[in-house]
Design an enzyme around this catalytic site. Structure first.
Site, short mmCIF file in Angstrom:
data_model
loop_
_atom_site.label_atom_id
_atom_site.label_comp_id
_atom_site.label_asym_id
_atom_site.label_seq_id
_atom_site.Cartn_x
_atom_site.Cartn_y
_atom_site.Cartn_z
N HIS A 192 -50.35 -52.53 18.16
CA HIS A 192 -50.99 -52.90 16.89
C HIS A 192 -50.05 -52.86 15.69
CE1 HIS A 192 -51.19 -48.58 16.12
NE2 HIS A 192 -51.26 -48.91 14.85
C1 UD1 Z 1 -53.54 -49.29 9.92
C2 UD1 Z 1 -52.37 -48.45 9.40
C3 UD1 Z 1 -51.55 -47.89 10.54
C4 UD1 Z 1 -52.44 -47.24 11.59
C5 UD1 Z 1 -53.49 -48.26 12.05
C6 UD1 Z 1 -54.41 -47.70 13.12
C7 UD1 Z 1 -51.55 -49.20 7.21
C8 UD1 Z 1 -50.42 -49.84 6.49
N1 UD1 Z 1 -51.48 -49.22 8.54
O1 UD1 Z 1 -53.02 -50.50 10.46
O2 UD1 Z 1 -50.66 -46.92 10.01
O3 UD1 Z 1 -51.66 -46.83 12.69
O4 UD1 Z 1 -54.26 -48.61 10.90
O5 UD1 Z 1 -55.25 -48.69 13.64
O6 UD1 Z 1 -52.45 -48.68 6.58
N2 UD1 Z 1 -59.46 -55.25 11.18
C9 UD1 Z 1 -60.68 -55.60 11.70
N3 UD1 Z 1 -61.61 -54.63 11.89
C10 UD1 Z 1 -61.38 -53.33 11.56
C11 UD1 Z 1 -60.13 -53.00 11.05
C12 UD1 Z 1 -59.18 -53.97 10.86
O7 UD1 Z 1 -60.94 -56.76 12.02
O8 UD1 Z 1 -62.27 -52.48 11.73
C13 UD1 Z 1 -58.43 -56.28 11.01
C14 UD1 Z 1 -58.29 -56.70 9.56
O9 UD1 Z 1 -58.80 -57.94 9.42
C15 UD1 Z 1 -56.80 -56.69 9.28
C16 UD1 Z 1 -56.16 -56.15 10.53
O10 UD1 Z 1 -57.20 -55.78 11.43
O11 UD1 Z 1 -56.33 -57.98 9.02
C17 UD1 Z 1 -55.30 -54.97 10.24
O12 UD1 Z 1 -56.00 -54.00 9.50
P1 UD1 Z 1 -55.22 -53.06 8.45
O13 UD1 Z 1 -56.22 -52.40 7.59
O14 UD1 Z 1 -54.10 -53.81 7.83
O15 UD1 Z 1 -54.61 -51.92 9.29
P2 UD1 Z 1 -54.02 -51.72 10.74
O16 UD1 Z 1 -53.16 -52.80 11.21
O17 UD1 Z 1 -55.15 -51.31 11.60
#
Ligand code: UD1
Length: 370
Positions: A204
């Site tokens: 991820h």
């Molecule tokens: C975040 C943390 C990372 C942690 C990870 C655990 C930061 C910079 N990164 O990354 O340190 O290890 O969480 O998972 O804060 N999304 C969904 N549903 C959800 C959550 C996210 O669809 O419930 C999608 C969002 O659309 C987004 C993508 O996943 O575009 C990434 O979400 P983001 O909040 O950027 O964090 P992570 O990549 O999960």
């Protein structure tokens, strides 16, 4: 004593569970603020339910967005909560955008900040998490370190005041979950897996999901491994989007199982993100774990399962020194060589881990009550 906890992403809920319990036992009033960074049921609610974490007092509903916008929106909303609640302490966890927003909002209001999992460094400033860690540590008054390496990293940046080596709260959480997982989880049966008869993989990190060459190369290694044993792959939403964009995974694969029959990676056993007890059960029984997650590297080591880390560096250098983990990066050949080395090599000694990190944190906060 009143404390405001800021969390927002999946690994933070896992860390919060044992600490929140210890705070209640120490009669510390905790107000939980969920930023809404993770919002899907499988990425958020299920952890609160299963780990018996009290319902958040505030859900800020910030959701996804570019880094600056997401962090800025959190900062604004957290400030409003802190002004209303006037806590004695603000506690943040790990290295996400929610961590940085919480620490910064508190520091600007001159509220003392406690950081759980302080002092970790990858020394790679391209990682959003690394910037979050460094800035949060420099804004914190109490820094709870999980390892001696973390304490040394802080000393190298001139931070010694307020630093406490407490051990790892994720180990406290894992001890509690392991027994419950083996009693309650039916995930092996549900996925048709045999004890030690499969690989578990997760990806991820932005450095892998946002770089098509790295992601394709990792997926190619996993597809080749799947010719020898099943490879189970719980898919993070960010990774699902990236694989769909590359045409490697059908859209809505978990919601319309019919579409899952034939696609470029159909040798892999994809699942939606799993709840914690199922993940612990699956980790403990895997023959090896391939991951770019920080938490899973540690859990593999504590569970005595060989780990192959799909990154070029790690914050958890002890897991590599102890022999349970190898850094394989994203190159297909290197990943396959890493698996070979970890599976064929001699079994390392069981690691020595401090327990009761959560309790030590609660006691230290009490001593520092203004
Ligand atoms: C975040 C943390 C990372 C942690 C990870 C655990 C930061 C910079 N990164 O990354 O340190 O290890 O969480 O998972 O804060 N999304 C969904 N549903 C959800 C959550 C996210 O669809 O419930 C999608 C969002 O659309 C987004 C993508 O996943 O575009 C990434 O979400 P983001 O909040 O950027 O964090 P992570 O990549 O999960």
């Amino acid at each position: 004593m009143k404390l405001v906890t800021i969390v927002g992403a999946r690994p933070q809920f896992i860390k919060l569970a044992p600490v929140s319990r210890a705070l209640r036992q120490a009669d510390i009033q905790e107000i939980i603020v969920h930023t809404g960074q993770h919002y899907d049921h499988g990425m958020s609610t299920v952890f609160f339910d299963e780990l018996e974490i009290p319902e958040p007092d505030y859900n800020l509903g910030v959701g996804s967005g570019p880094h600056g916008g997401q962090t800025g929106e959190m900062l604004k909303k957290i400030e409003d909560v802190l002004l209303a609640e006037k806590p004695g302490w603000v506690m943040v966890y790990g290295d996400t955008n929610s961590t940085l927003a919480g620490a910064l909002a508190a520091a600007k209001l001159h509220l003392p900040v406690a950081h759980v999992e302080a002092g970790l460094r990858s020394f790679n400033r391209q990682m959003p998490e690394e910037i979050n860690r460094v800035l949060t540590d420099h804004a914190s008054d109490l820094l709870f370190c999980p390892t001696e390496t973390a304490v040394k990293n802080l000393a190298n940046e001139g931070i010694a005041k307020g630093v406490h080596l407490v051990g790892d709260v994720m180990f406290d959480g894992l001890l509690d979950a392991r027994e419950r997982a083996s009693e309650r989880s039916v995930i092996l049966k549900r996925l048709g897996l045999q004890e030690k008869g499969y690989f578990l993989a997760t990806v991820h990190r932005a450095e892998n999901t946002d770089d098509p060459a790295r992601l394709k190369s990792i997926m190619s290694a996993l597809s080749q491994l799947a010719e020898t044993k099943p490879v189970v792959f719980p898919v993070h939403p960010r990774t699902e989007k990236a694989l769909v964009n590359l045409g490697l995974l059908p859209n809505d694969v978990f919601r319309s199982p019919d579409s899952a029959f034939s696609f470029p990676l159909s040798a892999l056993q994809f699942t939606a993100p799993l709840a914690y007890l199922d993940m612990v059960r699956l980790s403990a029984s895997a023959s090896a774990i391939l991951t770019d997650s920080g938490g899973l590297q540690k859990e593999a080591c504590w569970l005595g399962v060989p780990c192959i880390t799909l990154r070029d560096e790690t914050e958890w250098v002890e897991t590599v020194e102890q022999g349970w983990n190898v850094l394989a990066g994203a190159e297909t050949a290197q990943i396959l060589a890493g698996v070979e080395k970890q599976i064929q090599g001699p079994k390392p000694k069981a690691p020595q881990v401090e327990t009761c990190a959560a309790r030590t944190i609660a006691v230290t906060l009490h001593k520092n009550d203004a």
